[in-house]
Every structure is written in C-alpha cells, then in structure tokens.
Enzyme design. Sequence first.
Site, short mmCIF file in Angstrom:
data_model
loop_
_atom_site.label_atom_id
_atom_site.label_comp_id
_atom_site.label_asym_id
_atom_site.label_seq_id
_atom_site.Cartn_x
_atom_site.Cartn_y
_atom_site.Cartn_z
N ASP A 14 0.39 -27.70 10.17
CA ASP A 14 0.60 -26.31 11.42
C ASP A 14 0.17 -24.91 9.78
O ASP A 14 0.74 -24.34 9.95
CB ASP A 14 2.14 -26.11 11.41
CG ASP A 14 2.10 -27.41 12.32
OD1 ASP A 14 1.32 -28.37 12.71
OD2 ASP A 14 3.46 -26.83 11.80
N GLU A 174 -0.78 -25.04 22.34
CA GLU A 174 0.09 -25.17 20.96
C GLU A 174 -1.17 -23.96 19.78
O GLU A 174 -1.99 -23.81 20.36
CB GLU A 174 0.77 -25.98 20.65
CG GLU A 174 -0.73 -27.12 19.90
CD GLU A 174 0.69 -28.31 19.28
OE1 GLU A 174 1.58 -27.85 18.38
OE2 GLU A 174 0.33 -29.35 19.96
#
Length: 536
Positions: A14, A174
């Site tokens: 991420d 997301e």
Amino acid sequence: MKYTNPVIPGFYPDPSICKADGKYYMVCSSFQYFPGVPLFESQDLVNWRQIGHVLTRESQLPLEGADCSGGIYAPTIRYHEGRFYMVTTNVTSLGNFYVWTDDIHGEWSDPIQVQQGGIDPSLYFEDGKTYFMSNGDDDRGISGVTQCEIDIETGTKVSPSVCIWQGAGGRYLESPHLYKIKGQYYLMAAEGGTEYGHMVVYAKGPTVNGPFTNYPGNPVLTNRNLGGYVIQGCGHGDLVEDEKGNFWMVHLAFRQIDRWLPFHITGREVCLAPVTFGEDGWFTAGVGGITPVCVETDRIDGSVRQRLKLKDTFADTCVGVDWCFLRRPHLENYSFPADMQRELSSEAIQRYTFAGHGIRLYPTNRTLEEKQDSPTFVAIRQRQMQGHIRCKIYVPAGEAGISLYMNHEHHYDLAVRRMAAAMGAGDICRVMVRSVVGGISHVAGESIVTADTEITLQIDLEPTEYGFSALFIREGQESPCPLGKLQTRYLSSEVACGFTGVMIALYAQDESLTGRGEEPAGFTDFEISYESDKPQ
C-alpha cells in the site's frame, strides 16, 4: 537508465508517496507490527532508504488485541505548506486518523481522529481547505469513494460525507487519491481485490467533487492477464511529479515463487511505473499498461544506478527501522547492546543500532501461536526469495530460535530447546525444525546435542523451499547437521491468507513459565545474505 521492480522488496504494501524539498518520501502499511507505518526517503525514485517509522509511541499505535492482518491499513502521506501529514486507519482501534510533523526525521504528533468511516483514507488540500476521502458509505448510505471537508487542526468534519465516485465497475473499490493536474481533477483508485485480479483505475472531472468520468481505457495498469509472469497483483497506486515534470506511479505488486506456481511469500512490495499524459488529458501508466520487472527509461539520469541491499547483519540494521515487534512489545524481555540500552523505553521506539553486537531475549509463556499479545519476538522482513540465514544461538533455558513467520497459524521454526537429560546426566539441547501449518504443529527434523555444544542455525532460502540445518562445534570439532526442507507455499498469502509477508524472527519462549525467564537466550553473528532474483 534501467531499473528493476520491485524498487522496495519485501512486505511493504500500500505505498503512498509525496515530494518535498527535492526528495521523495514514501509510507507503507504495517498491520499488527510495531513500530507502525514504515517511512522511506529517496532522491531518485529507484533507491530508497528506510529512515524510520511514523508511529513509534503507544499513544499513536494501540495494538492490543490486533489479530493477524489487524492494526494499520493503507496510509497516505502528503506535504502541505511545510508540514507532512500521514493519514491511515487502525482497524483494531481508533478508526481513521492522521498525524503530522514539521520534521520528517523527527517525532510525529498524537493521532487526530476523523469521524468518517471506511478505510484507505487520503487527504487533498486546495485554497485553504482540506478534503478527506475514504472508501465506504457516505452519510446517506451510498457506497463508494466518500469525501468530506475537515478542519485540519482538529479533524472535525465541516461538511457532510458524500459519495463522489463509485469506481469503474470492478469489485472491492479501494485506495482513493485525488490530484489536480493541468487544471483537471483526477481520482485514482484500485479494484479487483489485492490479489491476481488487482488493477489501477481512474476518472477525471472539472471540480474537486466531480462529476467524474471514467477513463475509457480502464484499468490503466494491471498485470492480471500476464499468466506465468513473475510480477502479479499490481494495484493500490499513488502519483508523484518529479523534478523534471514527469509523472510516476508507485504501486503494490507481488512476485510469484515460480512461473507456474501462483504463490507469493515476500508479501506485497513496492513497484515503480512511468505515467504519460496525452493531449486529451488522459494518462497511461507502465509499459503498455503493465508493470514489467525491468523498465528502461530516459526520465532518470543515466548516472543513477539502482543499488540492491543484499546483506542484513546486526551491524548494519536497526531496531525500530529494519527490526520490528509483533504488536506492542514487552520491552523488559529484550536486552539490546549497552550503547543503545540507555535510550530504549516502552514509550517510544525509533532508531537504535545494534552496533555490531548481539541481542538477548528473555522467554515468557507467550508463544509464536499467540493471537493477541506480544511474544518475545523481533523480526526483519524477508526481502528476496534466494539466500542464506545464519545465526549463532545460546539457550540456557526454554526454547529459542529463528522463525519464518507468516502468522500465528503458519510459521516454520528452527528451534533449540534445552532439556534435562535422563538419569541426571546434565542438560541436552534438542535442535529441531517445527512446521506449523493451519495450526497443526509437526516436528519435521531434529537432533540432540550436549548443552555445551556451540550451535549455529542455518536456513537456505529458495523460491519453492526452505532448507534447514545446524552447525555444531564441540571440543574444536565441527559437525554440520541437515534437518530437512519445507515448501515455501505453505507460508504464502494464498495458503495462510492475510495481507502480510514472511518475517524472519528471532524469538524466545517457555510454556512452563508464569512470568519472565531468569536467563535470556543469546543471538550473535546474525547474517542474511541474498541473491538478487533473476528477472523473468
């Protein structure tokens, strides 16, 4: 110049990036590990140095009760008017919050919470206003990328949370990030799930609230159709503009252990892809929309050479930078070198060098199967799939060793357990390989030596299997002892589930104890030597 992906190997998922004063800064998820949110610095985008962590205090990072893949999800880093902000979600407690600092090498503030749900939060600054977005439900119950305006001093919402985009049609929307580039607003996100169908998508619009029109070529970046290719799972990206006005995307991806074996063990890693804007205002990413292992580019000066760190020792690694703990550590059970012991406290863990010495770990009855508390355990990420681990170990009581740890139900342990011999003949040490898969524990190989034997533990790393052995030295005689091999796939994310990667952990435990053991296990001469993985 030519660079190789991943640019940051190992469990660093991420990624989010910003630029400040001619340098680039990146943060990544850390889940149940402490300290939290690894922080990197770079001058050229391909060579990154970890300078610490953002969350180093218990007030910033409560992890009590965090199960595997709990804790900290998907941070975003932004730089605005001389101040750095990092916003993230602690899914175990706190929810969405941000911290800030005016000194990227110093301490960060205590958390400021934002009362908007969802995960993967991001910040956007414009005209004195701060916009906060996450993926989840808005105030009307509409699901998608949800945005509100906040007071950056307090985190208080000053506008309703409104869904501004519902993605490009893929599942698991997301990782939303908003940018203003050349007068247009770009909203980029990921879809497909953080697995083999992962992809980056985006839309653009005329205002900060849209309306947003999907890029006709979505997904803009994905490796989902490259069967048999080493790099898979490309998604969760962030954009940055370099000093020359070129745009780049950092994103997560993972490497398969073999061309035809869809398993990965080193977690989701950081890759770098070039981004090109067309005259119509749309941009493309990667090389033909994919991320290859090798990228050749003239955007980075030809004098830049990518440097791969292929060795980790106690002398060139630090606690609080390279090494971390499982949940909140009980620091009374750790004894680090004297030159750093003065500064180590339970309040903050930052950068503490081993200075070439060994460490001592006191056993407790919290074992590697612990689900919510913190065993005596200090770990460094496995960064490549080929290499060797060596460490000399002394165990005066209980058990200690090296664990290849994915989670509490999936780990391989090369362990030394001290036991009393029969008939009062003195202590012996049982050196063993233990396989824990799906919570089922099995001793795969073992050897018994006298307690006065000097023991060096050794693990050979290969993409598809780990090889375990020990070197025994007694009265000047060396005796190598093979202890067997275990397949890496059973520590993969595909088998173990979750969002992390294999950690190389030094640990000590003794289930017979009710408190801390009186004598610590000693670890010296630690070394991981890697071979760089060959591009496919």
